[in-house]
Design an enzyme around this catalytic site. Structure first.
Site, PDB file in Angstrom:
ATOM      1  N   GLU A  95       1.152  -1.356   0.232  1.00 23.88           N
ATOM      2  CA  GLU A  95       0.401   0.324   0.165  1.00 23.88           C
ATOM      3  C   GLU A  95       0.738   1.367  -0.419  1.00 23.88           C
ATOM      4  OE1 GLU A  95      -2.577  -0.039   3.438  1.00 23.88           O
ATOM      5  OE2 GLU A  95      -2.993  -1.862   3.193  1.00 23.88           O
ATOM      6  N   CYS A 109       3.449   8.508   1.079  1.00 24.61           N
ATOM      7  CA  CYS A 109       3.435   7.925   2.724  1.00 24.61           C
ATOM      8  C   CYS A 109       3.578   5.935   1.930  1.00 24.61           C
ATOM      9  CB  CYS A 109       2.133   7.474   3.610  1.00 24.61           C
ATOM     10  SG  CYS A 109       2.383   6.213   5.071  1.00 24.61           S
ATOM     11  N   CYS A 120       4.140  -5.172  16.631  1.00 28.02           N
ATOM     12  CA  CYS A 120       2.973  -4.085  16.393  1.00 28.02           C
ATOM     13  C   CYS A 120       1.516  -4.889  16.698  1.00 28.02           C
ATOM     14  CB  CYS A 120       3.870  -3.079  16.359  1.00 28.02           C
ATOM     15  SG  CYS A 120       5.286  -2.711  16.175  1.00 28.02           S
ATOM     16  N   CYS A 123      -1.347  -3.026  15.158  1.00 29.74           N
ATOM     17  CA  CYS A 123      -0.828  -2.519  13.653  1.00 29.74           C
ATOM     18  C   CYS A 123      -1.136  -3.512  12.632  1.00 29.74           C
ATOM     19  CB  CYS A 123       0.435  -2.061  13.789  1.00 29.74           C
ATOM     20  SG  CYS A 123       1.195  -2.554  11.836  1.00 29.74           S
TER      21      CYS A 123
HETATM   22  N1  SAH Z   1       8.338   0.745  10.722  1.00 28.07           N
HETATM   23  C1  SAH Z   1       7.481   1.718  11.316  1.00 28.07           C
HETATM   24  C2  SAH Z   1       6.233   2.857  10.480  1.00 28.07           C
HETATM   25  C3  SAH Z   1       5.301   2.440   9.674  1.00 28.07           C
HETATM   26  S1  SAH Z   1       3.724   2.046  11.155  1.00 28.07           S
HETATM   27  C4  SAH Z   1       7.165   1.895  12.507  1.00 28.07           C
HETATM   28  O1  SAH Z   1       6.571   1.320  13.055  1.00 28.07           O
HETATM   29  O2  SAH Z   1       7.228   2.874  13.167  1.00 28.07           O
HETATM   30  C5  SAH Z   1       3.951   4.064  11.303  1.00 28.07           C
HETATM   31  C6  SAH Z   1       3.097   4.493  12.490  1.00 28.07           C
HETATM   32  O3  SAH Z   1       1.772   4.233  12.812  1.00 28.07           O
HETATM   33  C7  SAH Z   1       3.966   3.420  13.613  1.00 28.07           C
HETATM   34  O4  SAH Z   1       3.923   5.104  14.284  1.00 28.07           O
HETATM   35  C8  SAH Z   1       3.069   3.234  13.873  1.00 28.07           C
HETATM   36  O5  SAH Z   1       2.942   2.490  15.388  1.00 28.07           O
HETATM   37  C9  SAH Z   1       1.260   3.652  13.392  1.00 28.07           C
HETATM   38  N2  SAH Z   1       0.456   2.402  14.045  1.00 28.07           N
HETATM   39  C10 SAH Z   1      -0.121   1.623  13.032  1.00 28.07           C
HETATM   40  N3  SAH Z   1      -0.755   0.861  13.307  1.00 28.07           N
HETATM   41  C11 SAH Z   1      -1.612   1.460  13.906  1.00 28.07           C
HETATM   42  C12 SAH Z   1      -3.056   1.779  14.222  1.00 28.07           C
HETATM   43  N4  SAH Z   1      -3.537   0.715  14.368  1.00 28.07           N
HETATM   44  N5  SAH Z   1      -3.053   2.478  15.114  1.00 28.07           N
HETATM   45  C13 SAH Z   1      -2.562   4.086  15.014  1.00 28.07           C
HETATM   46  N6  SAH Z   1      -1.289   4.137  14.650  1.00 28.07           N
HETATM   47  C14 SAH Z   1      -0.370   3.050  14.533  1.00 28.07           C
HETATM   48 FE1  SF4 Z   2       5.377  -2.124  13.712  1.00 25.53          FE
HETATM   49 FE2  SF4 Z   2       3.614  -2.112  12.617  1.00 25.53          FE
HETATM   50 FE3  SF4 Z   2       5.910  -1.214  12.885  1.00 25.53          FE
HETATM   51 FE4  SF4 Z   2       5.674  -2.684  11.900  1.00 25.53          FE
HETATM   52  S1  SF4 Z   2       4.667  -1.582  10.609  1.00 25.53           S
HETATM   53  S2  SF4 Z   2       6.536  -1.508  13.379  1.00 25.53           S
HETATM   54  S3  SF4 Z   2       4.173  -4.497  13.268  1.00 25.53           S
HETATM   55  S4  SF4 Z   2       3.354  -0.794  13.549  1.00 25.53           S
END
Ligand code: SAH
Ligand code: SF4
Length: 358
Positions: A95, A109, A120, A123
């Protein structure tokens, strides 16, 4: 078939020159080729009209200009967000999102991996698991598609955030190559200060990144102020606890002079209390930083809910008392599944439903 062809977006300037030399072409041809790829952003070799026809044919037999097939696009007029799902040559889905701001910024993005290995819990990408790293060209191509779209409307892609699917520092080499391509005047020519990388907090890689001599913005996903709470949300915290992550952040600021951003997804009743804001304020004391508060985007695999606006305000007020600036990130395009990994999840779910139905 396409896998055996060279993806031209994977090549640096020097590598494009080497390819032209190998094809017995004069040096200026590499510059012409780069202009077709990154300035005019053409999609076919036929469009490269100042290259001799035999060279175009040789290139078409040896190389390809990216390789995405767009399988879905959702546009939200309300939040000025466009989200796209692409299929890669090996059928992986990724995406990217384009956000158009009132101040004129046009921000892509983009993803760095298909899936993610970091797990995580909140996520959508983490819930899918890891499929593979993206190549540098596949990271860059996402930005090119949006740049092309914008240029068709007389606009320009101004910013890139590496905040889509995947953990960019887990795919370190390709991410770095992609950043250089995005920034290169012969590439997309996006200023380093207009590029931001978001990481879950891979400590050795943050330090290495600090030493690259770049002026790229760094965002670190913190989300909790104690190790017990952070480990429950971000399993990687068991390997790199908060103290080490903050030490790496200090190192990044010292090396680059740039302010670090901390991301904090506000989850109702989990990490949105005044006590947690106080703890965060204490942790960040003395660090040149900013906090991005993101009300949680609900995902299928996690039961949490976004915080209420009053909680968000109270959290922000505590940070302000600690002298820490913060912004509440508007959940752009939540109506179009624009949270990380959510469109892919939605499309796969629909496909499964269709299959079950037939
Ligand atoms: N892997 C990297 C970048 C991609 S995620 C990282 O984790 O930083 C980008 C951001 O979106 C991160 O801060 C992540 O914690 C946040 N994120 C992921 N899923 C989310 C959700 N369901 N609601 C809010 N923020 C979210
Ligand atoms: Fe965590 Fe999602 Fe960022 Fe991967 S993409 S590091 S699972 S927040």
């Amino acid at each position: 078939m396409t896998e055996t062809l060279i993806n031209l977006y994977d090549l640096s300037d020097a590598e494009l020159s080497a390819l032209m030399a190998e094809l017995n072409q004069p040096a200026f041809r590499a510059k012409q080729l780069a202009e077709w790829l990154y300035k005019h952003k053409v999609a076919t070799f036929e469009a490269m009209t100042n290259l001799p026809k035999p060279l175009r044919e040789t290139l078409a037999a040896r190389a390809r200009i990216g390789g995405f097939v767009q399988v879905a696009e959702q546009h939200s007029a309300e939040s000025a967000t466009t989200k796209r799902l692409y299929r890669l040559p090996d059928a992986q889905l990724i995406e990217s999102v384009l956000m158009e701001y009132e101040d004129g910024r046009r921000t892509a993005c983009i993803s760095t991996q298909a899936g993610c290995a970091m797990g995580c819990v909140f996520c959508a990408t983490g819930q899918m698991g890891f499929a593979r790293h993206l190549s540098a060209g596949e990271i860059v191509e996402q930005a090119i598609h949006f740049a092309r779209l914008l240029e068709g409307e007389g606009e320009r892609l101004s910013n890139v955030v590496l905040m889509g699917m995947g953990e960019p520092l887990h795919n370190y080499e390709n991410t770095l190559r992609a950043i250089r391509r995005l920034n290169d005047p012969n590439g997309l020519n996006i200023g380093q200060r207009h590029i931001t990388l978001s990481t879950v907090g891979l400590v050795p890689e943050i330090k290495r990144f600090a030493e690259e001599g770049l002026q790229v913005g760094l965002a670190i996903s913190l989300h909790a102020a104690t190790d017990a709470e952070r480990s429950a949300l971000l399993p990687i915290n068991r390997r790199y606890p908060i103290r080490e992550v903050l030490e790496a952040a200090h190192y990044y600021v010292a090396k680059t002079g740039r302010r670090v951003t901390f991301e904090w997804a506000l989850i109702r009743g989990e990490n949105d209390t005044v006590e947690q804001a106080e703890r965060l304020g204490a942790l960040l004391r003395g660090l040149l930083c900013h906090v991005n508060l993101i009300p949680l985007n609900p995902t299928g695999g996690y039961g949490g809910a976004p915080s209420d606006p009053v909680r968000v305000e109270a959290f922000q007020a505590v940070l302000a008392r600690h002298g820490i600036s913060s912004t509440v990130r508007v959940r752009r395009g939540i109506d179009i599944q624009a949270g990380c990994g959510q469109l892919k999840t939605e499309v796969l779910r629909r496909q499964r439903t269709r299959r079950t139905a037939s």
